[in-house]
Design an enzyme around this catalytic site. Structure first.
Site, short mmCIF file in Angstrom:
data_model
loop_
_atom_site.label_atom_id
_atom_site.label_comp_id
_atom_site.label_asym_id
_atom_site.label_seq_id
_atom_site.Cartn_x
_atom_site.Cartn_y
_atom_site.Cartn_z
N CYS A 171 0.83 -1.21 0.00
CA CYS A 171 0.00 0.00 0.00
C CYS A 171 0.87 1.27 0.00
O CYS A 171 1.53 1.55 -0.99
CB CYS A 171 -0.97 -0.05 1.17
SG CYS A 171 -2.41 1.05 0.94
N LEU A 172 0.91 2.03 1.09
CA LEU A 172 1.77 3.22 1.13
C LEU A 172 3.23 2.82 0.91
O LEU A 172 3.98 3.53 0.25
CB LEU A 172 1.61 3.97 2.44
CG LEU A 172 2.47 5.24 2.59
CD1 LEU A 172 2.12 6.27 1.53
CD2 LEU A 172 2.33 5.83 3.99
N GLY A 199 -5.95 5.98 -1.45
CA GLY A 199 -6.45 7.11 -2.22
C GLY A 199 -5.47 7.61 -3.25
O GLY A 199 -5.76 8.56 -3.97
N HIS A 239 -3.85 -5.36 -0.10
CA HIS A 239 -3.50 -5.88 1.22
C HIS A 239 -3.52 -7.40 1.25
O HIS A 239 -4.56 -8.02 1.46
CB HIS A 239 -4.48 -5.33 2.28
CG HIS A 239 -4.25 -3.89 2.59
ND1 HIS A 239 -3.41 -3.47 3.60
CD2 HIS A 239 -4.73 -2.78 2.02
CE1 HIS A 239 -3.39 -2.15 3.64
NE2 HIS A 239 -4.18 -1.70 2.68
N GLU A 267 -2.44 -9.29 3.53
CA GLU A 267 -2.70 -9.82 4.88
C GLU A 267 -4.17 -10.08 5.12
O GLU A 267 -4.55 -10.70 6.13
CB GLU A 267 -2.12 -8.89 5.95
CG GLU A 267 -2.93 -7.65 6.25
CD GLU A 267 -2.77 -6.56 5.21
OE1 GLU A 267 -3.47 -5.54 5.30
OE2 GLU A 267 -1.95 -6.73 4.28
#
Length: 364
Positions: A248-249, A292, A333, A335
């Site tokens: 993600c980030l 986002g 994600h 996880e």
């Protein structure tokens, strides 16, 4: 008790208040998951955001002590069509209303979440405020104030750990950089016996390498990757020194460290039902997403990055690998907290990458 959700474009939704009674300002976004509201609320990536759930009934199985993704939820508010007052589940030990009240998060129910979602899809993510309803509220003044409000850009600093801490294991040593880590990531590494050391987002590359890691995990987190340039510099220094896996980030920061660019999506990807294709196998995975911002595929030209996964809904970049170094990332994600478990294999791939890299070092 009535409550308003007032948007910066002047739209007003009047509903019923639950959770905390305080007012709250944030970016209004929507999530399409049918379940997993506890994990969503406690996901640090929602720092500064008011989350709208598109599924109509939320809270029906209550809250339990096992499914939190962080100890202190960072979301600014929750918007639902109907909040269940009497949950039923054998693990339930409190209600959604009780959790929100305890954690200081306001909620609003009994509004048209379909209308709100269509508005966000049309205009993009938008600022909003949850406040008490009534004649004493000057809506036009609230809107003017909201339009002038600049939302904080230090979300990563708000949710990252302030001190390193261990999560011991007998396997590979992994330094996990916490940009707003979901504990599901730590749980998946622990399942694979990893000896994990979680460090703050501002930890230097020298400090990280001093731990002698077999690999470094770049966690998820909130906000714009452009707001944490020091994190990008750290990744630049780690690249080639040790295997990297970003989520993600962490994926976006990795891309920027390799010379790519990122941009803000109109309304983001948030939900547990996003199809992603693995371009190396042709396999389609149903994934959990919450972001986002996205990596600009055109800006990858001239970098040493290869796209490995792509979103089937809009064609955006969902995975990258470095062509020269043992490093790969995904936007979604794996996880699976909450969501499908199609992508858990990526943690096994990280273990294999660390094992292969260690062997190369031994025979070098």
């Amino acid at each position: 008790m009535e409550r308003y959700l007032i948007l910066e474009d002047g739209t007003v939704f009047e509903g019923t208040a639950f959770g905390s009674r305080k007012a709250s300002v944030g970016e209004v976004v929507f999530n399409t998951s049918m379940t997993g509201y506890q994990e969503i609320l406690s996901d640090p990536s929602y720092c500064g955001q008011i989350v709208t759930m598109t599924y109509p009934l939320i809270g029906n199985y209550g809250i339990n002590s096992d499914d939190f993704e962080s100890i202190i939820p960072a979301a600014k508010g929750l918007v639902v069509r109907e909040a269940a007052d009497f949950p039923s589940n054998f693990r339930c030990n409190s209600t959604l209303d009780e959790l929100l009240e305890t954690k200081g998060i306001p909620g609003i129910a009994e509004i048209d979440t379909r209308k709100l979602t269509r508005l966000i899809r049309s205009k993009g993510s938008i600022k909003g405020v949850l406040t008490a309803a009534g004649e004493e509220v000057d809506v036009s003044e609230v809107v003017r104030t909201l339009q002038q409000t600049v939302l904080p850009t230090d979300q990563v600093a708000q949710v990252s750990t302030t001190h390193p801490y261990p999560s011991p294991g007998r396997g590979k040593r992994v330094v996990l950089i916490d940009y707003g880590m979901k504990h599901g990531i730590l749980r998946e590494l622990n399942k694979r016996a990893c000896d994990v050391i979680v460090v703050p987002h501002h930890t230097s590359a020298n400090e990280i390498m001093a731990w002698g890691p077999d690999g470094v995990m770049l966690s998820n987190g909130p906000g714009d990757p452009k707001d944490v340039p020091q994190c990008v510099e750290t990744i630049k220094q780690l690249l080639g020194e040790v295997p990297l896996f970003g989520i993600c980030l962490g994926h976006q920061l990795f891309a920027r460290a390799c010379g790519a660019e990122t941009f803000k999506l109109k309304f983001g990807h948030r939900g547990g039902n996003h199809p992603v294709m693995d371009l190396t196998t042709g396999r389609v995975e149903i994934t959990s997403q919450n972001h986002g911002y996205s990596v600009d595929e055109e800006a990858l030209q001239g970098t040493r990055l290869k796209v490995t996964h792509t979103a089937l809904n809009d064609g955006t970049v969902e995975g990258l690998k470095h062509l020269d170094y043992p490093a790969f990332t995904v936007q979604y994600h794996p996880e699976s907290s909450p969501g499908p478990e199609d992508s858990n294999y990526l943690f096994d791939r990280f273990i294999e990458l660390m094992t292969a890299n260690r062997k190369e070092q031994q025979y070098a």
